[in-house]
Scaffold this motif. Structure first.
Motif, PDB file in Angstrom:
ATOM      1  N   PHE A 422       0.952  -0.830   0.343  1.00  0.00           N
ATOM      2  CA  PHE A 422       0.320  -0.089   0.202  1.00  0.00           C
ATOM      3  C   PHE A 422       0.407   1.034   0.160  1.00  0.00           C
ATOM      4  N   LEU A 423       1.426   0.975   0.823  1.00  0.00           N
ATOM      5  CA  LEU A 423       3.084   2.377   0.946  1.00  0.00           C
ATOM      6  C   LEU A 423       3.378   2.920  -0.447  1.00  0.00           C
ATOM      7  N   ALA A 424       3.595   3.094  -1.406  1.00  0.00           N
ATOM      8  CA  ALA A 424       4.218   3.659  -2.839  1.00  0.00           C
ATOM      9  C   ALA A 424       3.294   3.834  -3.339  1.00  0.00           C
ATOM     10  N   PRO A 425       1.200   3.383  -3.787  1.00  0.00           N
ATOM     11  CA  PRO A 425       0.246   3.805  -4.330  1.00  0.00           C
ATOM     12  C   PRO A 425      -0.359   4.481  -4.135  1.00  0.00           C
ATOM     13  N   PHE A 426      -0.885   4.678  -2.312  1.00  0.00           N
ATOM     14  CA  PHE A 426      -1.059   5.431  -1.690  1.00  0.00           C
ATOM     15  C   PHE A 426      -0.508   7.210  -1.333  1.00  0.00           C
ATOM     16  N   LEU A 427       0.346   6.957  -1.640  1.00  0.00           N
ATOM     17  CA  LEU A 427       1.748   8.594  -1.589  1.00  0.00           C
ATOM     18  C   LEU A 427       1.455   8.763  -3.151  1.00  0.00           C
ATOM     19  N   LEU A 428       1.866   8.281  -4.187  1.00  0.00           N
ATOM     20  CA  LEU A 428       2.237   8.697  -4.706  1.00  0.00           C
ATOM     21  C   LEU A 428       0.339   8.841  -5.383  1.00  0.00           C
ATOM     22  N   SER A 429      -0.480   8.495  -4.808  1.00  0.00           N
ATOM     23  CA  SER A 429      -1.405   9.008  -6.133  1.00  0.00           C
ATOM     24  C   SER A 429      -2.406   9.752  -4.936  1.00  0.00           C
ATOM     25  N   LEU A 430      -1.494  10.340  -4.113  1.00  0.00           N
ATOM     26  CA  LEU A 430      -1.965  11.747  -3.448  1.00  0.00           C
ATOM     27  C   LEU A 430      -1.297  13.135  -4.181  1.00  0.00           C
ATOM     28  N   TYR A 431      -0.238  12.771  -4.708  1.00  0.00           N
ATOM     29  CA  TYR A 431       0.618  13.574  -5.054  1.00  0.00           C
ATOM     30  C   TYR A 431       1.081  13.454  -6.728  1.00  0.00           C
ATOM     31  N   TRP A 432       0.727  12.632  -7.660  1.00  0.00           N
ATOM     32  CA  TRP A 432       1.056  12.506  -8.720  1.00  0.00           C
ATOM     33  C   TRP A 432      -0.325  11.802  -9.961  1.00  0.00           C
ATOM     34  N   LYS A 433      -0.953  12.422 -10.594  1.00  0.00           N
ATOM     35  CA  LYS A 433      -2.230  12.616 -11.459  1.00  0.00           C
ATOM     36  C   LYS A 433      -1.767  10.582 -12.403  1.00  0.00           C
ATOM     37  N   LYS A 434      -0.175  11.243 -12.504  1.00  0.00           N
ATOM     38  CA  LYS A 434      -0.299   9.820 -13.344  1.00  0.00           C
ATOM     39  C   LYS A 434      -0.756   8.502 -13.040  1.00  0.00           C
ATOM     40  N   VAL A 435      -0.191   7.869 -11.935  1.00  0.00           N
ATOM     41  CA  VAL A 435      -0.038   6.946 -11.238  1.00  0.00           C
ATOM     42  C   VAL A 435      -1.565   6.516 -11.960  1.00  0.00           C
ATOM     43  N   VAL A 487       5.728   1.107  -8.918  1.00  0.00           N
ATOM     44  CA  VAL A 487       4.844   2.560  -8.894  1.00  0.00           C
ATOM     45  C   VAL A 487       4.737   3.218 -10.114  1.00  0.00           C
ATOM     46  N   PRO A 488       6.190   4.086 -10.054  1.00  0.00           N
ATOM     47  CA  PRO A 488       6.772   5.064 -10.945  1.00  0.00           C
ATOM     48  C   PRO A 488       7.212   4.451 -12.334  1.00  0.00           C
ATOM     49  N   ILE A 489       7.433   3.258 -12.884  1.00  0.00           N
ATOM     50  CA  ILE A 489       7.947   2.133 -13.943  1.00  0.00           C
ATOM     51  C   ILE A 489       6.817   2.360 -13.872  1.00  0.00           C
ATOM     52  N   VAL A 490       6.170   1.223 -14.019  1.00  0.00           N
ATOM     53  CA  VAL A 490       5.106   0.883 -14.665  1.00  0.00           C
ATOM     54  C   VAL A 490       4.141   1.868 -14.942  1.00  0.00           C
ATOM     55  N   THR A 494       2.251   2.587 -18.571  1.00  0.00           N
ATOM     56  CA  THR A 494       0.543   1.687 -19.043  1.00  0.00           C
ATOM     57  C   THR A 494      -0.160   2.876 -19.254  1.00  0.00           C
ATOM     58  N   LYS A 495      -1.030   2.187 -20.051  1.00  0.00           N
ATOM     59  CA  LYS A 495      -1.750   3.755 -20.383  1.00  0.00           C
ATOM     60  C   LYS A 495      -2.784   4.232 -18.942  1.00  0.00           C
ATOM     61  N   LYS A 496      -2.648   5.810 -19.434  1.00  0.00           N
ATOM     62  CA  LYS A 496      -2.668   7.220 -18.645  1.00  0.00           C
ATOM     63  C   LYS A 496      -4.167   7.082 -18.430  1.00  0.00           C
ATOM     64  N   PRO A 497      -4.262   7.471 -16.931  1.00  0.00           N
ATOM     65  CA  PRO A 497      -5.564   7.517 -16.577  1.00  0.00           C
ATOM     66  C   PRO A 497      -6.258   8.661 -17.734  1.00  0.00           C
ATOM     67  N   ASP A 498      -7.648   9.226 -17.423  1.00  0.00           N
ATOM     68  CA  ASP A 498      -8.125  10.018 -17.928  1.00  0.00           C
ATOM     69  C   ASP A 498      -8.107  11.583 -17.528  1.00  0.00           C
ATOM     70  N   ALA A 499      -7.884  12.299 -18.373  1.00  0.00           N
ATOM     71  CA  ALA A 499      -6.725  13.545 -17.414  1.00  0.00           C
ATOM     72  C   ALA A 499      -8.242  14.083 -16.970  1.00  0.00           C
ATOM     73  N   ALA A 500      -9.378  14.214 -17.559  1.00  0.00           N
ATOM     74  CA  ALA A 500     -10.359  14.811 -17.251  1.00  0.00           C
ATOM     75  C   ALA A 500     -10.641  14.278 -16.003  1.00  0.00           C
ATOM     76  N   LYS A 501      -9.890  13.092 -15.077  1.00  0.00           N
ATOM     77  CA  LYS A 501     -11.213  12.613 -14.379  1.00  0.00           C
ATOM     78  C   LYS A 501     -10.218  12.446 -13.433  1.00  0.00           C
ATOM     79  N   MET A 502      -8.901  12.730 -13.558  1.00  0.00           N
ATOM     80  CA  MET A 502      -7.921  13.247 -12.197  1.00  0.00           C
ATOM     81  C   MET A 502      -7.991  14.619 -12.325  1.00  0.00           C
ATOM     82  N   ASP A 503      -7.812  15.595 -12.288  1.00  0.00           N
ATOM     83  CA  ASP A 503      -7.884  16.552 -12.700  1.00  0.00           C
ATOM     84  C   ASP A 503      -9.215  17.525 -12.005  1.00  0.00           C
ATOM     85  N   GLU A 504      -9.817  16.324 -12.044  1.00  0.00           N
ATOM     86  CA  GLU A 504     -11.666  16.615 -11.108  1.00  0.00           C
ATOM     87  C   GLU A 504     -11.385  16.192  -9.616  1.00  0.00           C
TER      88      GLU A 504
END
Length: 524
Positions: A422-435, A487-490, A494-504
């Motif tokens: 959980f550590l890496a995906p949770f931490l990076l998901s708070l800061y980085w839209k491209k996870v 997490v950063p490498i993958v 891999t396919k990027k998440p929807d930009a509009a969804k991440m902005d929201e």
């Protein structure tokens, strides 16, 4: 005996009373699980600290690592304060509170499910929490056995049952708020208790300077050429010590029961004050525990040893250090260990039951029927709290009454698996839209896979990667580092998440707020 029993009766009575007084704050799922997201700095900071430091730290880890590293084990407590408390609050606290409220997520699996729009992620994360928190919860009772048997002369089984029932009552009745208030009371006991115990231990060996002098004359088996190994700055095994610091400090960033405390913070002021309070609490409690454990070798003639006659039974070290103390000191120690155990136990069972209910049972039920009412959800959570307390107590009793020893080892494996997943995906998901969702899956697989492989190799007597990584602690560090790399490498390939969804989702960080000049300089 009268002093011991009287203090325990008062202690338990206060815990139960708090549970019933907080009942009005547990009238809905949000109130029961998160305290209505309105918990102040002192309660949140103490809830974080008391969930962090259990009897496993005071009895097990303080004895084990104090024996191995001497007073340099104090670095573990300092790491817990700086990395596990201060930096955790600074880096995770504010962003966790903002994003989880914005997404209306109440648990870590729920966060993954909404953040990545994946029910499968939520269900698997819930399963990981369920599987690996059970042995962690059972390990909390380990530190109580020798202490209670020597102090009261009663069977360990009854100690476990009494503690389980009383903890269960106040958590079931009062929910998160009762847990937070009792954590505050238990934290006060832990703060005062550790100071008194350290003074008593040093005094029994002629004071601080005399104890240090005696300890400096003991030779370390792992580094016999180092004079004064157990009083040296980094001890006889600096690299191994570093691994313990990282697992027990950075690992908290990925533990659901720890991160969940940030969900419930009331406001900005609570974060600022809570950061300081939590850090000071960790320095005193964790630093004090490991510092005291560093003098364990001075009591080598009174501790229990394993069959080889050389390796100590680590859980016996701290109780042996205290066995000849005055009755009032022993009573304080009992209160301290009970406080540490009950506070962590309440946090773990509330996390387990709410996660299993909200992230597994409710979604499955709502697929077949109409929306489940909050009263029904709360009933299920309460039933599961009873279930988790009962099963953890049962496992602890089985371990104590039989030759089964691997359960104790599972505590380190549990911590490593949860933090690794959980550590890496949770931490990076708070800061980085491209996870990406794929990256989260990869982290789950790597964290659980590494620790499962380590467990299998340990029980099969096979070397895991190398002798260094055969230790569950070092394997746990490997699992966390692997996640931070994977997490950063993958995510990049891999396919990027929807930009509009991440902005929201990240829009919660962009909302403008007004603050007083004392808080922020006027740039105009």
């Amino acid at each position: 005996m009268f002093i011991k029993i009287a203090l325990l009766v008062v202690f338990f009575a206060v815990m139960i009373l708090v549970g019933f007084l907080c009942r009005r704050n547990a009238d809905g799922v949000n109130g029961f699980v998160l305290g209505g997201r309105s918990v102040g700095p002192w309660l949140t900071a103490f809830a974080y600290g008391t969930s962090y430091f259990s009897a496993v730290i005071f009895i097990g880890y303080a004895g084990q690592f104090g024996w191995k590293y001497g007073v340099s084990a104090t670095w573990i407590g300092i790491g817990n304060a700086v990395i596990g408390s201060l930096l955790a609050w600074v880096i995770l606290g504010r962003r966790t509170r903002l994003m989880t409220q914005h997404l209306d997520s109440k648990t870590m699996p729920d966060f993954f499910g909404i953040r990545f729009n994946s029910t499968a992620l939520k269900l698997v994360a819930s399963a990981i929490v369920f599987v690996f928190l059970i042995p962690y919860t059972a390990s909390l009772y380990n530190g109580l056995s020798r202490l209670f048997e020597s102090a009261f002369g009663i069977d360990y089984m009854w100690c476990v049952i009494i503690m389980s029932v009383l903890t269960c009552i106040y958590v079931v009745v009062g929910g998160y708020m009762a847990t937070a208030v009792n954590d505050f009371i238990q934290g006060i006991v832990m703060l005062g208790g550790i100071v008194i115990v350290i003074a008593a231990v040093l005094n029994s060996k002629g004071g601080f300077m005399e104890a240090m002098n005696s300890l400096s004359q003991i030779t370390a088996e792992s580094n016999p050429t180092l004079n004064g190994a157990f009083t040296s700055f980094l001890g006889p095994e600096p690299l191994a010590l570093f691994g313990v610091v990282i697992l027990t400090s950075l690992g908290t960033w990925g533990l659901p029961q720890m991160v969940g405390k940030f969900y419930a913070i009331k406001n900005e002021s609570a974060i600022s004050k809570g950061t300081i309070i939590s850090t000071v609490f960790a320095i005193i409690v964790a630093g004090g525990c490991y510092f005291m454990g560093g003098f364990g070798r001075l009591f080598g003639d009174s501790i229990a040893y394993q069959a080889d006659g050389v390796t100590p039974v680590y859980d016996s070290i701290v109780p042996s250090m205290l066995q000849n103390m005055p009755d009032i000191v022993v009573a304080i120690v009992i209160m301290l260990v009970l406080s540490a155990s009950m506070s962590t136990l309440s946090s773990l069972v509330l996390t387990s039951s709410s996660t299993l209910t909200l992230d597994m049972i409710v979604p499955v039920a709502e697929k077949k029927e109409k929306k489940m009412e909050q009263k029904t959800q709360m009933f299920i959570i309460r039933v599961l709290i009873v279930f988790f307390v009962a099963i953890s107590a049962f496992i602890a009793i089985i371990q104590a009454k039989s030759s089964v020893t691997f359960i104790a080892q599972l505590m380190g494996i549990s911590w490593g698996a949860l933090a690794g997943a959980f550590l890496a995906p949770f931490l990076l998901s708070l800061y980085w839209k491209k996870v990406t969702k794929t990256a989260v899956w990869a982290s789950f697989i790597a964290g659980v896979g590494i620790m499962t492989a380590n467990m299998i190799c340990t029980f099969a007597g096979v070397k895991f990667i190398s002798p260094f990584f055969s230790s569950p602690i070092n394997a746990g560090v490997l699992a966390m580092v692997a996640g931070l790399v994977i997490v950063p490498i993958v995510s990049l390939i891999t396919k990027k998440p929807d930009a509009a969804k991440m902005d929201e989702i990240f829009s919660c960080y962009d909302k403008e707020v007004t603050v007083r000049a004392a808080t922020s300089l006027n740039e105009k």
